[in-house]
Design an enzyme around this catalytic site. Structure first.
Site, PDB file in Angstrom:
ATOM      1  N   ALA A  78      -7.935  -2.034  -0.400  1.00 18.62           N
ATOM      2  CA  ALA A  78      -7.525  -2.067   1.009  1.00 18.62           C
ATOM      3  C   ALA A  78      -6.011  -2.138   1.095  1.00 18.62           C
ATOM      4  O   ALA A  78      -5.308  -2.057   0.085  1.00 18.62           O
ATOM      5  CB  ALA A  78      -8.161  -3.267   1.706  1.00 18.62           C
ATOM      6  N   ASN A  79      -5.479  -2.268   2.308  1.00 21.57           N
ATOM      7  CA  ASN A  79      -4.037  -2.467   2.492  1.00 21.57           C
ATOM      8  C   ASN A  79      -3.818  -3.381   3.694  1.00 21.57           C
ATOM      9  O   ASN A  79      -4.774  -3.790   4.352  1.00 21.57           O
ATOM     10  CB  ASN A  79      -3.314  -1.123   2.642  1.00 21.57           C
ATOM     11  CG  ASN A  79      -3.748  -0.368   3.875  1.00 21.57           C
ATOM     12  OD1 ASN A  79      -3.511  -0.790   5.005  1.00 21.57           O
ATOM     13  ND2 ASN A  79      -4.421   0.761   3.674  1.00 21.57           N
ATOM     14  N   ARG A  80      -2.557  -3.698   3.991  1.00 23.93           N
ATOM     15  CA  ARG A  80      -2.240  -4.724   4.975  1.00 23.93           C
ATOM     16  C   ARG A  80      -2.181  -4.230   6.417  1.00 23.93           C
ATOM     17  O   ARG A  80      -1.758  -4.959   7.308  1.00 23.93           O
ATOM     18  CB  ARG A  80      -0.902  -5.379   4.643  1.00 23.93           C
ATOM     19  CG  ARG A  80      -0.910  -6.119   3.334  1.00 23.93           C
ATOM     20  CD  ARG A  80       0.408  -6.859   3.123  1.00 23.93           C
ATOM     21  NE  ARG A  80       0.510  -7.383   1.780  1.00 23.93           N
ATOM     22  CZ  ARG A  80      -0.134  -8.460   1.350  1.00 23.93           C
ATOM     23  NH1 ARG A  80      -0.915  -9.147   2.170  1.00 23.93           N
ATOM     24  NH2 ARG A  80       0.001  -8.861   0.101  1.00 23.93           N
ATOM     25  N   SER A  81      -2.560  -2.992   6.706  1.00 20.30           N
ATOM     26  CA  SER A  81      -2.498  -2.508   8.088  1.00 20.30           C
ATOM     27  C   SER A  81      -3.410  -3.333   8.994  1.00 20.30           C
ATOM     28  O   SER A  81      -4.562  -3.610   8.663  1.00 20.30           O
ATOM     29  CB  SER A  81      -2.933  -1.039   8.143  1.00 20.30           C
ATOM     30  OG  SER A  81      -3.076  -0.625   9.484  1.00 20.30           O
TER      31      SER A  81
ATOM     32  N   ALA B 282      -3.282   3.656   8.181  1.00 22.87           N
ATOM     33  CA  ALA B 282      -2.764   3.495   6.825  1.00 22.87           C
ATOM     34  C   ALA B 282      -3.905   3.857   5.876  1.00 22.87           C
ATOM     35  O   ALA B 282      -4.642   2.997   5.391  1.00 22.87           O
ATOM     36  CB  ALA B 282      -2.285   2.066   6.604  1.00 22.87           C
TER      37      ALA B 282
END
Ligand code: CTP
Ligand code: CA
Length: 224
Positions: free
Chosen positions: A33-36, A99
């Protein structure tokens, strides 16, 4: 008496927006995952709807609520996001604010990966995800009249944004510095520059809601 909103400059227009991160499964219990947060993309969807647009919001996993009066399609992976965007077309404009994870695990495990006792971690082979913005930007006769992308960068902001503008067939790139010290990822403010064939337009640091309203007004003017 009920307040009936004015039709607005985007009445009759359809806009497709992506927002949030994507989650790419590793095995049944883990993902990349990512921080968006989805705050900026969701705010743009709401701002376009406030100007009268019909909005399809394709959202990755986020904790922000679905904006009212908008069709929100929930997806997890980049491939699901691309399929949902294609299903939502035709559109007058596309705003690709998600993102999207650049890579997914090449062979998603059907079972939870177990430690094998050797102390050696498993090797995760990755493969590149489809580029949703580039796909939409090069669609030919189904291409929306206005295609807007974002460029999340931690260095060489303008050069990287100009390269993305060309490579992805976008009309505008909203370039933002996502270095940790800016607090953009997950935060409430954003400092963006609009990169297009016409040049670079610097915007001051604004609340993400205000960035969204300005961008929606600019989109309305471009489609007028
Ligand atoms: N994007 C997309 N699909 C992808 C990757 C990116 O639609 N698989 C879109 C994003 O929504 C954004 C734009 O492309 O509008 C730029 O995303 P960004 O991550 O900055 O660019 P990348 O091409 O992935 O390049 P890199 O991450 O290596 O800088
Ligand atoms: Ca990327």
């Amino acid at each position: 008496a009920m307040l009936v909103p004015a039709p607005g400059p985007l009445a009759g227009r359809h806009v497709v927006i992506t927002s949030g991160p994507t989650h790419e499964p590793i095995d049944p219990v883990r993902y990349i995952a990512n921080r968006s947060s989805g705050k900026q993309g969701h705010a743009i969807a709401a701002a376009l709807a406030a100007l009268g647009a019909r909005v399809t919001l394709v959202s990755g996993p986020v904790t922000v609520p679905d904006p009212k009066g908008i069709t929100t399609v929930h997806v997890e992976t980049a491939r699901q996001m691309l399929a949902a965007v294609e299903a939502a077309l035709p559109a007058d404009a596309a705003v690709m604010a998600a993102a999207v994870a650049d890579w997914r695990v090449a062979a998603e495990g059907a079972e939870k990966i177990k430690k094998d006792g050797s102390g050696r971690p498993p090797a995760l082979a990755l493969t590149e995800n489809p580029d949703i913005l580039a796909t939409v930007g090069h669609l030919g006769d189904r291409r929306p009249r206005l295609v807007v992308g974002f460029a999340a960068e931690t260095e060489n902001l303008i050069a990287n944004a100009q390269a993305k503008l060309a490579r992805k067939g976008a009309d505008w790139i909203v370039a933002n510095d996502v270095s940790p010290e800016t607090g953009v990822m997950g935060g409430d403010a954003n400092t963006v520059r609009i990169v297009s064939a016409a040049g670079v337009e610097d915007w001051p640091t604004l609340d993400k809601g205000e960035v969204a309203r300005r961008l929606a007004a600019r989109i309305a003017a471009a489609l007028a």
